[in-house]
Design an enzyme around this catalytic site. Structure first.
Site, PDB file in Angstrom:
ATOM      1  N   SER A   1       0.804  -1.216   0.000  1.00  0.00           N
ATOM      2  CA  SER A   1       0.000   0.000   0.000  1.00  0.00           C
ATOM      3  C   SER A   1       0.845   1.279   0.000  1.00  0.00           C
ATOM      4  CB  SER A   1      -0.955  -0.066   1.191  1.00  0.00           C
ATOM      5  OG  SER A   1      -1.811   1.034   1.210  1.00  0.00           O
TER       6      SER A   1
ATOM      7  N   ASP B   1      -1.618   1.484  -3.667  1.00  0.00           N
ATOM      8  CA  ASP B   1      -2.351   0.349  -4.249  1.00  0.00           C
ATOM      9  C   ASP B   1      -3.790   0.757  -4.602  1.00  0.00           C
ATOM     10  OD1 ASP B   1      -3.144   0.540  -1.603  1.00  0.00           O
ATOM     11  OD2 ASP B   1      -3.330  -1.618  -1.315  1.00  0.00           O
TER      12      ASP B   1
ATOM     13  N   ASP C   1      -6.397   2.019  -2.967  1.00  0.00           N
ATOM     14  CA  ASP C   1      -7.616   1.766  -2.193  1.00  0.00           C
ATOM     15  C   ASP C   1      -8.002   2.953  -1.312  1.00  0.00           C
ATOM     16  OD1 ASP C   1      -5.653   1.410  -0.304  1.00  0.00           O
ATOM     17  OD2 ASP C   1      -6.273  -0.611   0.297  1.00  0.00           O
TER      18      ASP C   1
ATOM     19  N   GLU D   1     -12.580   5.638   6.624  1.00  0.00           N
ATOM     20  CA  GLU D   1     -11.571   6.067   7.574  1.00  0.00           C
ATOM     21  C   GLU D   1     -11.190   7.488   7.155  1.00  0.00           C
ATOM     22  OE1 GLU D   1      -9.178   2.445   9.324  1.00  0.00           O
ATOM     23  OE2 GLU D   1      -8.601   2.746   7.255  1.00  0.00           O
TER      24      GLU D   1
ATOM     25  N   PRO E   1      -1.890   1.795  20.059  1.00  0.00           N
ATOM     26  CA  PRO E   1      -0.733   1.221  19.357  1.00  0.00           C
ATOM     27  C   PRO E   1      -1.101   0.985  17.897  1.00  0.00           C
ATOM     28  CG  PRO E   1      -1.780  -0.438  20.754  1.00  0.00           C
ATOM     29  CD  PRO E   1      -2.545   0.825  20.954  1.00  0.00           C
ATOM     30  N   SER E   2      -0.193   1.319  16.984  1.00  0.00           N
ATOM     31  CA  SER E   2      -0.456   1.084  15.562  1.00  0.00           C
ATOM     32  C   SER E   2      -0.492  -0.416  15.280  1.00  0.00           C
ATOM     33  CB  SER E   2       0.655   1.730  14.729  1.00  0.00           C
ATOM     34  OG  SER E   2       0.693   1.153  13.445  1.00  0.00           O
TER      35      SER E   2
ATOM     36  N   THR F   1       0.178  -1.420  12.157  1.00  0.00           N
ATOM     37  CA  THR F   1       1.017  -1.616  10.958  1.00  0.00           C
ATOM     38  C   THR F   1       2.450  -1.135  11.146  1.00  0.00           C
ATOM     39  OG1 THR F   1       0.384   0.542  10.071  1.00  0.00           O
ATOM     40  CG2 THR F   1      -0.957  -1.342   9.387  1.00  0.00           C
TER      41      THR F   1
END
Ligand code: NG1
Ligand code: ZN
EC number: 5.4.2.3
Length: 528
Positions: free
Chosen positions: A64, A278, A280, A370, A497-498, A500
């Protein structure tokens, strides 16, 4: 199934000793050099999931918006959705297994999930334009074939296009044709049908500038543009011919830096948008006559879309339930506008589209985005059938509204957020409503906000509740945040916390940019 053969083949895709990766918010993601074994193993897992669900499963090779040297992989479930959580755990287990334990781990997954080894398996594969993606997708195919699975390699695709293909293949043709032509034709027919309704007084030379993040979106938009060229002229920037993927451009860069991408020729008041690597995610923006940059993010997109859908329903005279789903990162002004002005119910879920998608499916019509621009709308099957019937039966204005609703349903990629599809939806709505980007932007004014990343020793010490808006642990953290928030007007802040990156994210908003910045900074000090 010959698990012995799997072991032998696995040795060609050896796992670096001690490397443990986790299937996160968007699958596995890290530097491409560490991913060969993960790809092979995800090929294996996709075969098991396909056997278990008796459906086609997708495997997308992409990272991404991450830098070009990274890569990643995620599995796509039968209805074009993200992989089910219990299988995310299997993915993590399989990815972490040492070579000698592979047959045992595969056997355990098969037993736990009652996978019938005799069942046929079919896997479809797609990849983004990263230099590492082609070789890595070959490793996926190696994993699929060693377990006797059949496959189709679509080659270069946007992530949402692969979601669409999976959904089409498992819906027996109901959703569309599982080919690139099928995708282009479905979307462009819907777009052309919709924009035919634009009154003659509207702007007939509609055009939009698109920053493609030097990624797959450029290729796919070029492939598609001639299908709808009469209704919309699309000018591409950062199309991958020169710059590096996601470098100083793309939706993630624009949203997090709140400034235009490099390589885009922006004139004042022109409508521009950015895709991510990507394709999206999408965000819109423009620069006003004074040179001020205005960002229209996922929240503004959700507002535009849900108000348009609500207007159509009102015209048709149908009272169907519409819900908007956001995350804690949604700007407070957007939530207030949706609830208080538009009178649309708004729900907040945890970060990650799978959470939003599932919540949205609880409504007749669910719109989810989002703030970073990842989202779509989903329509229940019963609603689709009903609207199609009404489009045949009703006449005059009601009939026209029902036909428009049928087209817009087709224009959405209901499997997942899709920058190309979302762009066409937005362009069609702006054209139909005769709205400029400035008028759209003026629906509400964003509260000033700031996001920060904090590096900590172990981000897992922070756990959250209430859709990630409240910290449960470590003890005292939430109380400290509450005390800081109290000092500012219209303020809100949270940490999580992330999923990714190895960081903790801090978000703050308040009545002025200075206050939002200060609050975010003060919260980051109590996290550290
Ligand atoms: P994490 O790293 O868990 O915050 C980020 C985005 C998500 C989602 C995923 C997957 C933010 C704040 N977070 O997740 O919205 O898009 O990446 O790409 O934008
Ligand atoms: Zn993306």
């Amino acid at each position: 199934m010959d698990l012995e053969a799997v072991s032998k083949r696995s040795a060609f895709h050896a796992k670096p000793q001690g490397l443990i990766l986790q299937y996160g918010t968007a699958g596995f993601r890290t530097n491409a050099q560490h991913l060969d074994h993960i790809m092979f193993r995800m090929g294996l897992l996709a075969v098991l999931r396909s056997k278990q669900t008796r459906s086609t499963i997708g495997v997308m090779v992409t990272a991404s918006h991450n830098p070009e040297e990274d890569n990643g992989v995620k599995l796509i479930d039968p209805l074009g959705e993200m992989l089910a959580p219990s299988w995310e755990e299997h993915a993590t287990c399989l990815a972490s297994a040492e070579e000698q334990d592979m047959p045992g781990v595969l056997g355990a997954i098969m037993e736990k999930e009652a996978v019938d080894p005799q069942q046929a398996a079919f896997v479809v594969i797609g990849r983004d334009t990263r230099p590492s993606s082609e070789k890595l997708s070959q490793s996926v195919i190696d994993g699929v074939t060693v377990l006797g699975g059949q496959f189709h390699d679509y080659g270069l695709l946007t992530t949402p296009q692969l979601h669409y293909m999976v959904y089409c293949r498992n819906s027996g043709g109901r959703y569309g044709k599982a080919t690139i032509e099928g995708y282009c034709q479905k979307l462009s027919k819907a777009f052309v049908d919709l924009t035919k309704q634009v009154s003659c007084s509207g702007d007939e030379n509609r055009s939009v500038k698109v920053d493609c993040a030097n990624g797959i979106g450029a290729l796919k938009l070029k492939e598609m543009a001639h299908y709808f060229s009469q209704g919309l002229s699309v000018q591409l920037f950062n199309d991958g011919t020169e710059g590096r993927l996601n470098h100083l451009c793309g939706a993630d860069f624009v949203k997090s830096h709140q400034k235009p991408p490099q390589g885009m020729e922006m004139k004042s008041d022109e409508r521009c948008c950015s895709f991510d690597g990507d394709a999206d995610r999408i965000v819109y923006y423009y620069s006003d006559a004074d040179g001020h940059f205005h960002l229209l993010d996922g929240d503004k997109i959700a507002t535009l879309i849900s108000s348009f859908l609500k207007e159509l329903l009102l015209e048709i005279g149908e009272s169907l339930s519409i819900g908007v789903v956001q995350t804690a990162y949604a700007n407070g002004s957007s939530t207030r506008y949706l609830e208080e002005v538009m009178k649309v119910p708004v729900y907040c879920t945890k970060t990650g589209v799978k959470h939003l998608h599932h919540k949205a499916q609880e409504f007749d019509i669910g719109v989810y985005f989002e703030a970073n621009g990842h989202g779509t709308a989903v329509f229940s099957e019963a609603v689709e059938v009903k609207i199609k019937r009404l489009a045949q039966e009703l006449e005059d204005e009601k009939g026209k509204a029902a036909k428009m609703l049928v087209s817009i349903i087709d224009l959405f990629n209901q499997a997942t957020g899709d920058a190309i599809s979302d762009m066409l939806v937005i362009e069609a709505i702006l054209a139909l409503k005769g709205l400029t980007v400035q008028q759209w932007d003026a629906l509400y004014v964003d509260l000033p906000n700031r996001q920060l990343k904090v590096k900590v020793a172990d981000r897992r010490v922070i756990s959250t509740t209430d859709a990630e808006r409240q910290a449960l642990t470590p003890p005292g953290l939430q109380e400290a945040i509450n005390d800081l928030v109290k000092k500012y007007k219209l303020a809100r802040a949270f940490v999580r916390p992330s999923g990714t990156e190895d960081i903790v994210r801090v978000y703050a908003e308040a009545d002025s940019q200075e206050s939002a910045d200060r609050l975010a900074y003060e919260v980051s000090l109590v996290v550290f």
